[in-house]
Design an enzyme around this catalytic site. Structure first.
Site, PDB file in Angstrom:
ATOM      1  N   CYS A   1       0.947  -1.365  -0.065  1.00 48.37           N
ATOM      2  CA  CYS A   1      -0.091   0.024   0.000  1.00 48.37           C
ATOM      3  C   CYS A   1       0.786   1.128   0.127  1.00 48.37           C
ATOM      4  O   CYS A   1       0.312   2.474  -0.198  1.00 48.37           O
ATOM      5  CB  CYS A   1      -1.101   0.077   1.328  1.00 48.37           C
ATOM      6  SG  CYS A   1       0.030  -0.116   2.655  1.00 48.37           S
TER       7      CYS A   1
ATOM      8  N   GLU B   1      -3.041   0.353  -4.024  1.00 49.38           N
ATOM      9  CA  GLU B   1      -2.190  -0.930  -3.724  1.00 49.38           C
ATOM     10  C   GLU B   1      -1.563  -1.033  -4.883  1.00 49.38           C
ATOM     11  O   GLU B   1      -1.927  -1.113  -6.076  1.00 49.38           O
ATOM     12  CB  GLU B   1      -3.132  -2.206  -3.342  1.00 49.38           C
ATOM     13  CG  GLU B   1      -3.944  -1.933  -2.078  1.00 49.38           C
ATOM     14  CD  GLU B   1      -3.181  -2.268  -0.744  1.00 49.38           C
ATOM     15  OE1 GLU B   1      -2.005  -2.872  -1.020  1.00 49.38           O
ATOM     16  OE2 GLU B   1      -3.811  -2.092   0.416  1.00 49.38           O
TER      17      GLU B   1
END
Length: 428
Positions: A375, A421
């Site tokens: 992330c 992500e």
């Protein structure tokens, strides 16, 4: 002044909120391109001899897939944590998010009513908690050593509308009897009083003298309702306990796990290693593809949830191990006897993987494919990418054949923010 601060909070928490969603995706795509360019140039500095990295005309370390959008753009967060502190009007019992910095000494707690990424239900519970605090004779706990009791509120929701709330409380020197009184008042407010409109399905209380406490350190006490909420992802049901990690955007998580599944190409000859597996979401959602899934996770409660989730969904080819990946993984890799293909999927926190986990994966020749879900790829994950892909380095005990980045797929789980992500596929 309050309006100015509300605007500042919106710009800090959701900096891209003014842009149409298509534009937001372009901004994110550009930042992922920079990550891949950085990785390529750092690998060249380290002396990589991989032509697929050194001779790409676009300067990227591998092809970048177009960004996969989030199916939900507004109100997608299934978990929000609110602080209690002084608001713009000086009210110390304001429930919201912080604006400002401790260093500058200008921290203000601002209500989160305007945030696009937060569902109405979370805002409603925060508003009711603030209403409860206004009528409580006890002070909020702004700084531990200055006394006070009421602390943060966490709200978790699922797609069928169930709501879990967790109130954190500093006991200071209250007696058990006084604590019981406060718990009873809180429960009464949210079950029979003005807070009943929140329709909580699960209500927890945690006495904690630390900034963050696990269930082991300070048990979550169920004041009312069900101990868990359940969420469905890709047709599987997941049990969510108060401190379990679960992707913040459920619809986005489905797209993320489908992306990982496609990239893994797992089949009945594949053992999938799910490292930092949390409550087992990735491993369980790919279990039907693979011969076996082995999950490793440091949070014991999450491992219990993962095992429970496997049983709940009738999945029998998954096993979950509790412990540090850097300890469990080498033991597992040394003890395995079969010659099945190993695919490792890692989804660590922002802190990245421990060096010894990287070393264990890199030095295990049986792992030919690695999928890294990050992330924050420009942060600690970059260090990991370099450790996986650099030429062998006996000084660092990275003796295994280096991995090569093959494909990068960004998946947007956080509309209105700068984050997404990045799913990196490495092979060797």
């Amino acid at each position: 002044y309050a309006c100015v601060l509300a605007g500042r909070l919106t710009n800090v928490a959701t900096p891209l909120w003014r842009f149409p969603y298509e534009e937001q995706l372009k901004v994110k795509s550009e930042s992922q391109k920079k990550v891949l360019q950085t990785l390529a140039s750092r690998l060249r500095e380290l002396g990589t001899d991989k032509l697929e990295i050194t001779q790409r005309p676009d300067g990227l370390c591998c092809p970048l897939h177009s960004i996969v959008p989030s199916p939900v753009v507004n109100g997608y967060r299934n978990k929000s944590t609110f602080s209690v502190n002084r608001g713009p009007d000086g009210n110390p019992k304001t429930v919201g998010l912080y604006v400002g910095t401790g260093r500058a000494g200008n921290i203000v707690c601002v209500r989160a009513n305007h945030l696009e990424n937060m569902p109405k239900k979370h805002k409603q519970v925060a508003q009711c908690y603030e209403e409860f605090l206004q009528q409580s004779p006890l002070d909020p706990c702004l700084l531990f050593h200055q006394g006070g009791h009421w602390r943060e509120l966490t709200v978790r929701t699922n797609s069928s509308g169930h709501t879990m709330a967790i109130v954190t409380f500093h006991p200071q020197d209250l007696s058990q009897e006084e604590l019981c009184t406060q718990k009873a008042l809180l429960k009464e407010f949210f079950t029979c009083g003005p807070g009943a409109v929140c329709n909580l399905t699960s209500f927890y209380f945690q006495e904690s003298i630390m900034t963050r406490s696990s269930h082991q350190q300070s048990p979550y006490q169920l004041l009312y309702g069900e101990p868990y909420i359940f969420e469905e992802v890709l047709g599987l049901k997941f049990r969510i306990s108060p401190d379990a990690f679960f992707q913040i955007n459920t619809a986005g998580a489905e797209v993320l796990y489908q992306t990982v599944g496609k990239l893994s190409r797992a089949d009945k000859n594949t053992v999938l290693l799910d490292v930092c597996c949390g409550t087992g979401a990735i491993g369980l959602s790919l279990a039907h593809q693979a011969s076996k899934v082995v999950g490793v996770e440091v949070v014991e409660q999450a491992v219990e949830d993962a095992r429970w989730n496997a049983t709940l969904n009738g999945i029998s080819n998954c096993e979950f191990h509790s412990g540090k990946a850097e300890t469990v993984l080498p033991q597992f890799l040394m003890s395995r006897e079969d010659d099945q293909l190993l695919v490792a999927v890692v989804n660590p926190s922002r802190a990245g993987l421990h060096y010894r986990v990287v070393r264990a994966i890199r030095n295990c020749e049986a792992i030919r494919m690695l999928i890294y879900v990050s992330c924050k790829p420009e942060g600690e994950a970059m260090r990991n990418f370099l450790e996986f892909c650099c030429p062998p380095d006996s000084g660092k005990k990275l003796v295994g054949e280096p991995f090569t980045p093959l494909l990068a797929v960004p998946v947007d789980l956080f509309p209105h923010t700068m984050h997404c992500e990045l799913v990196m596929l490495f092979t060797r």
